[in-house]
Motif scaffolding. Structure first.
Motif, mmCIF file in Angstrom:
data_model
loop_
_atom_site.group_PDB
_atom_site.id
_atom_site.type_symbol
_atom_site.label_atom_id
_atom_site.label_comp_id
_atom_site.label_asym_id
_atom_site.label_seq_id
_atom_site.Cartn_x
_atom_site.Cartn_y
_atom_site.Cartn_z
ATOM 1 N N GLU A 154 0.851 -1.177 0.000
ATOM 2 C CA GLU A 154 0.000 0.000 0.000
ATOM 3 C C GLU A 154 0.887 1.227 0.000
ATOM 4 O O GLU A 154 1.797 1.331 0.824
ATOM 5 N N SER B 162 -1.873 9.660 2.380
ATOM 6 C CA SER B 162 -2.168 10.556 3.496
ATOM 7 C C SER B 162 -2.525 9.681 4.689
ATOM 8 O O SER B 162 -2.666 8.459 4.545
ATOM 9 N N HIS C 156 -5.174 8.966 5.984
ATOM 10 C CA HIS C 156 -6.428 8.225 5.816
ATOM 11 C C HIS C 156 -6.610 7.663 4.410
ATOM 12 O O HIS C 156 -7.700 7.227 4.062
ATOM 13 N N LEU C 157 -5.540 7.660 3.600
ATOM 14 C CA LEU C 157 -5.657 7.159 2.236
ATOM 15 C C LEU C 157 -4.435 6.320 1.868
ATOM 16 O O LEU C 157 -3.299 6.798 1.944
ATOM 17 N N VAL D 172 -3.169 3.525 -1.231
ATOM 18 C CA VAL D 172 -3.462 3.017 -2.572
ATOM 19 C C VAL D 172 -2.740 1.687 -2.764
ATOM 20 O O VAL D 172 -1.528 1.607 -2.520
#
Length: 170
Positions: free
Chosen positions: A41, A45, A47-48, A50
């Motif tokens: 991943e 941020s 809370h994010l 990808v």
């Protein structure tokens, strides 16, 4: 290895992701290459995150290095060379200098290991499952046990290549 099953444990001299020790060491294998496909991943941020398909590679003729290929779905993946010792140390403590740092997660991320990568124009923070990284490192130890890397490293060839690369002196 099933994503739902935790890794079966560490072995002496090669502790698990949470510092435990004492299980049976792996057996040497006849293979010379380890390749594992992993889903990392990229932390964008707090809370994010990808998903990033990646590949870990290890070869006995380059025993100090683990290669991390990101964006393996592209024609030319982005490849980072990581020290096997830094990757192993990062399961327990902050390790690495310069472009690559590896460190364990804390709190709700205690089951993770983070890899910080810095290039000329980019930087990335990647999160991986600590048990998956540990399982891969244990596999590399079957190919070249820690501490025996020098038996698989061809110093003479390296010195020859370095001498050829140097321009002639005055």
């Amino acid at each position: 290895m099933n994503d739902e099953e935790p890794f079966d444990g560490p072995f002496p001299g090669f502790p698990g992701p949470h510092g435990d020790d004492g299980a049976v060491p792996p057996q040497r294998c006849a293979g010379t290459v380890c390749t594992a496909y992993v889903l990392l991943e990229a932390i964008v941020s707090p809370h994010l995150a990808v998903p990033v398909p990646a590949r870990l590679r290890y070869r006995s003729h380059d025993p100090y290095t683990v290669y991390l290929d990101n964006h393996i779905d592209l024609p030319r993946p982005v490849t980072w060379a990581l020290s096997r010792d830094v990757l192993l140390g990062g399961l327990h403590d902050w390790t690495g200098l310069g472009d690559v740092s590896v460190f364990p997660g804390l709190g709700t991320d205690a089951d993770s290991v983070f890899v910080s990568l810095r290039g000329q124009d980019t930087a990335a923070l990647l999160r991986a499952r600590a048990d998956v990284v540990h399982a891969f490192l244990r596999w590399t130890a079957c190919v070249v046990p820690p501490g025996l890397e020098s038996e698989h490293f061809d110093v003479e060839t390296l010195l020859h290549r370095l001498r050829e690369a140097d321009p002639p002196g005055p």
